[in-house]
Design a protein around this motif. Structure first.
Motif, PDB file in Angstrom:
ATOM      1  N   PHE C 174     -20.784  -1.211  -3.595  1.00  0.00           N
ATOM      2  CA  PHE C 174     -22.236  -1.373  -3.720  1.00  0.00           C
ATOM      3  C   PHE C 174     -22.740  -2.644  -3.029  1.00  0.00           C
ATOM      4  O   PHE C 174     -23.929  -2.778  -2.786  1.00  0.00           O
ATOM      5  N   VAL C 175     -21.846  -3.559  -2.688  1.00  0.00           N
ATOM      6  CA  VAL C 175     -22.275  -4.726  -1.910  1.00  0.00           C
ATOM      7  C   VAL C 175     -22.446  -4.320  -0.446  1.00  0.00           C
ATOM      8  O   VAL C 175     -23.412  -4.685   0.218  1.00  0.00           O
ATOM      9  N   GLU C 176     -21.493  -3.553   0.015  1.00  0.00           N
ATOM     10  CA  GLU C 176     -21.555  -3.108   1.406  1.00  0.00           C
ATOM     11  C   GLU C 176     -22.706  -2.137   1.641  1.00  0.00           C
ATOM     12  O   GLU C 176     -23.347  -2.150   2.671  1.00  0.00           O
ATOM     13  N   ASP C 177     -22.969  -1.289   0.640  1.00  0.00           N
ATOM     14  CA  ASP C 177     -24.045  -0.307   0.801  1.00  0.00           C
ATOM     15  C   ASP C 177     -24.578   0.070  -0.571  1.00  0.00           C
ATOM     16  O   ASP C 177     -23.936   0.808  -1.321  1.00  0.00           O
ATOM     17  N   ARG C 178     -25.759  -0.446  -0.908  1.00  0.00           N
ATOM     18  CA  ARG C 178     -26.255  -0.094  -2.238  1.00  0.00           C
ATOM     19  C   ARG C 178     -27.223   1.074  -2.183  1.00  0.00           C
ATOM     20  O   ARG C 178     -27.928   1.356  -3.143  1.00  0.00           O
ATOM     21  N   GLY C 179     -27.284   1.723  -1.050  1.00  0.00           N
ATOM     22  CA  GLY C 179     -28.056   2.953  -0.998  1.00  0.00           C
ATOM     23  C   GLY C 179     -29.483   2.774  -0.531  1.00  0.00           C
ATOM     24  O   GLY C 179     -30.227   3.734  -0.412  1.00  0.00           O
TER      25      GLY C 179
END
Lengths: 224, 224, 224, 224
Positions: C174-179
């Motif tokens: 979720f740090v790399e891609d939280r949407g």
């Protein structure tokens, strides 16, 4: 007319109309009575780290050796030509200097070369390779640390190399004891070209900002 | 607390509040992009003859070797440590400098030692004796001339030694031809500490006052 | 009457008569609308390195995790209690913070412990030993470098550990891609307790003085 | 160039020109002699409840753990990473602190999550869910009380959770007895973000206003 670089001639004219005019008497006296520099300063050839500039020194103050990466080889009394050892001997035995400073600096090309195991010799004689082998064991140990960045490794070796040169200085019998009562003080310094910061070595071998140290001293004096 | 020389720290503060403040950007850029000095300057350690002072040079201009009596040994590709040859190699091959200046000066202690056959070694290692043996044949020939005064003999050897170093420079293959189309220009200079006069070597090997030459040239042009 | 520490009660009274009085409205609004901190700051427990003090931040600005040596463990989605990972998840997913700063500091006791192979467990549970094992491989590599001083090794590990935590941060999906479309920026910082200097990590992983960087930026802008 | 948040850099400059300038000596001494904080303070990450702000503490006073909802897990000497237990061990065994304060606060997001049985995991790792399970039995019991308002339930769990953490603290052998004669005092506190009120736990476990308690005590003394 000589093809002497015009830029240098122009700079020389600035010197003559500026500093020399202001210090004419000082040059005259220094010529007549000889030099009595207080410090032997071992510095790098790097064009960005001239000791007289960094320490704002005038004529007669610093006896200066400059070689690649500001190194002192160990005491080696053989029949070879030893530029740095000869200057050291002259400074200690003839000029009777009392302080020796080894000054390194950031972004040193010699240190960078020492940390690059893939570097090819620069010429068949490989003079830089030979010269930088003075810090080879340290360079290998530091290069193997892959957790530090390249810049951190370089700074680390720049500082280790200063301590290495200081240890080599201490192998010269006349540095340790030149036969008078006065001890020679040996110092390390590291100059950051980018920021202009000067770091000096403390008694533990660490490099610290001198102005900060001095503030502490003043505080100690004030609170005493 | 460091016992770093107070005089140097005071000078460093002058530098920081003066020149560094004025040239902050230049230091920054020199740190980021690396040095590109135009000249390799081989000078003496003497405290009265700092090249940056005499040529009024700022950071980034001069790559400077300083050893006793500003000497260049001959090309000797062996396994020894060669401080001066290493600096020369780096300046030519990495920094791609275009001009090399060998600058001597009056009242040089190293030259004085070379002219004194009665001088005892300064230490058992006799590093100065070994180092100055680079000009021994010249020194012996000049010393035997009892028609010249001691001062004349000294000036003569100071200038002979500069020509000797220039001849040694020319034994380095990469100085003569570094593989590009650009020739490296080699120059000699001699600085008179007492009067501040700079003398530069002309194509015949003579040392002449550059401003005087120019005046003569202008006179020649005017009278033509 | 409670035996609550008198010093803390006195400090609380200062807060109420000082900062709280000045910022009463801000506290009220922050209570009503909830916090919207701009930054997740992961700092050390050390009493000398409070982030709100160093960054002069008021209420509502920093969401702060503090553990020994300001470390982030790697992503480990098991059934254990993960204090730091839970705070990270809350900051990213609920508070929608945009910047994460890992701030280390000089003279860190946790890092010192990690570099001391002879240290006995502090208690039978050996919680510090376990916790600091997060940087054990780095600590062993750095400890084996006997050319650096103890202080240099400590600074090196303090900085390596910050990079290590940043690498661990990047293992959290979720740090790399939280949407959402917004990227989270991750930063490193190192605070020198003694001098008050703040060093920030640049894109190469090196720690540099931010004011200096900014001057360069301003110069670049000025010269553009 | 670093993209370090401009707001933090601006705050850092305020710190340097303000508090650091005033307390330069204190930072210097704290760096040289090490920290001796009087209190271990376990607080929440919440941006509105920084302990140094609320207790107006300077450098060197508080050793601070901050995690979501200011919780202490029970003593669990296994091979896992325990951020909070490690900090506790270090504070008690190395720093020899004498007071431990667990400080909660109103409108705590972690407590709110614990009271919301319909809340989905924030990420597949469900770190907040796991972490807040430390107060699950208490949360379930309080949530089932439909006579209290949501706000009352939240405040109740915030305070129950502080007592829960204090009970967990007492399961650590070295907290109960670290082998010297000095007892560690454990305290609870709860901060109301909206009003700025501090409530401290008394010996019965109740949270009371410290100034009010004192006034009451003084009234009791006066009427005696």
């Amino acid at each position: 007319m000589s093809n002497f670089p015009a830029k240098l001639l122009a700079g020389y004219r600035n010197f003559m109309s500026g500093r020399y005019t202001d210090e004419r008497e000082r040059y005259r006296v220094l010529a007549d009575t000889g030099q009595k520099p207080h410090t032997l300063l071992i510095a790098c050839c790097d064009s960005r780290a001239a000791p007289e500039t960094i320490f704002d020194c005038g004529p007669g103050e610093l006896f200066v050796v400059r070689n690649v990466a500001n190194m002192v080889p160990p005491y080696q009394p053989d029949s070879q030509f030893h530029a740095t050892s000869a200057a050291l001997e002259y400074a200690v035995q003839v000029l009777q200097i009392r302080d020796i400073v080894v000054m390194g600096h950031g972004r040193c090309g010699g240190i960078q070369a020492a940390l690059d195991p893939s570097m090819e010799p620069l010429s068949p004689g490989d003079f830089i390779g030979r010269w930088m082998s003075l810090v080879r064991p340290a360079a290998e140990q530091i290069q193997s640390n892959d957790l530090m960045t390249q810049t951190e490794r370089q700074t680390a070796l720049e500082r280790v190399s200063i301590r290495n040169s200081i240890a080599n200085l201490q192998t010269f019998p006349f540095v340790e004891d030149r036969g008078d009562e006065e001890r020679i003080s040996i110092h390390g310094a590291w100059f950051d070209i980018s920021t202009g910061e000067l770091w000096v070595m403390n008694e533990k071998g660490d490099f610290v900002r001198p102005d900060i140290e001095e503030q502490t001293l003043q505080a100690e004096i004030a609170s005493a």
